[in-house]
Design a protein around this motif. Structure first.
Motif, PDB file in Angstrom:
ATOM      1  N   SER A  54      37.842  51.849  34.122  1.00 26.33           N
ATOM      2  CA  SER A  54      38.449  52.273  35.393  1.00 26.33           C
ATOM      3  C   SER A  54      37.886  51.456  36.550  1.00 26.33           C
ATOM      4  O   SER A  54      38.632  51.045  37.446  1.00 26.33           O
ATOM      5  CB  SER A  54      38.191  53.752  35.650  1.00 26.33           C
ATOM      6  N   LEU A  58      39.865  49.096  39.192  1.00 22.50           N
ATOM      7  CA  LEU A  58      39.727  49.282  40.642  1.00 22.50           C
ATOM      8  C   LEU A  58      39.242  48.004  41.321  1.00 22.50           C
ATOM      9  O   LEU A  58      39.710  47.665  42.425  1.00 22.50           O
ATOM     10  CB  LEU A  58      38.784  50.442  40.949  1.00 22.50           C
ATOM     11  N   GLN A  61      42.156  45.680  41.507  1.00 24.92           N
ATOM     12  CA  GLN A  61      43.094  46.132  42.530  1.00 24.92           C
ATOM     13  C   GLN A  61      42.549  45.824  43.926  1.00 24.92           C
ATOM     14  O   GLN A  61      43.307  45.436  44.819  1.00 24.92           O
ATOM     15  CB  GLN A  61      43.360  47.638  42.381  1.00 24.92           C
TER      16      GLN A  61
END
Length: 193
Positions: A54, A58, A61
């Motif tokens: 995750s 992130l 992104q």
């Protein structure tokens, strides 16, 4: 649909075997797993992998967001060709993040594979204990009280074999405070025979 199919299957089994009574029992796998160190270790490992993946997503992104802000700040100074190139690079990065996300968290993704790998040992321990208890107690069926597929609105504590399975696994069944739900009868806490 599953409960209907289960009911029909049980009716057929009962109808085809009238000469002998079938014994049913249930266990609470959520409770068993909450006490099983191997399960807790596996769950911690799964959580660790999920958190790491995750964070990777992130971070990727955040990099895309930074690229988009830089593009918006410089857009007025760029030629049409430069704009198209920057937009293409940003689109490619977004596609890469989506593909990575699907690779990790999608159907049959890395997280699911890691979960299967890490949960294999606790599941084998449970299966061996279930088979032994079923043979010892001459049970035909053991249902999982914690399962979504088998909803039990009322359970008779005489048919709860969770303690036997936990004992077979070397776990302490006496730490059951709060285990009984409102649907069980607290006055009858004897183990099944």
């Amino acid at each position: 649909m599953k409960r209907g199919l289960l009911f029909v299957t049980l009716c057929v089994l009962t109808a085809t075997q009238p000469a002998w009574a079938q014994k049913f029992g249930y266990v609470d796998t959520d409770f068993i797993f909450s006490k099983l160190p191997e399960y807790q270790k596996a769950q911690a490992g799964i959580d660790q992998f999920a958190d790491r993946w995750s964070k990777d997503i992130l971070d990727k992104q955040a990099e895309i967001d930074k690229m988009q802000r830089a593009y918006q700040a410089e857009e007025i100074l760029l030629t049409d060709e430069m704009k198209r190139e920057r937009q293409r690079v940003i689109s490619d990065k977004e596609r890469e993040v989506r593909e990575y996300n699907n690779k990790v968290f999608g159907y049959e993704g890395l997280l699911l594979q890691k979960k299967k790998e890490l949960m294999k040992a606790p599941m084998e321990l449970l299966q061996k204990a279930l088979e032994k208890v079923a043979a010892q107690r001459k049970l035909n069926f053991i249902f999982d009280k914690a399962s979504e597929g088998m909803l039990m609105l009322y359970t008779d504590p005489r048919h709860d074999y969770t303690d036997y399975v936990m004992e077979e696994m070397g776990l302490d069944p006496d730490s059951q405070k709060g285990k009984q739900s409102a649907t069980t009868q607290p006055t009858n806490s004897a183990k099944p025979k």
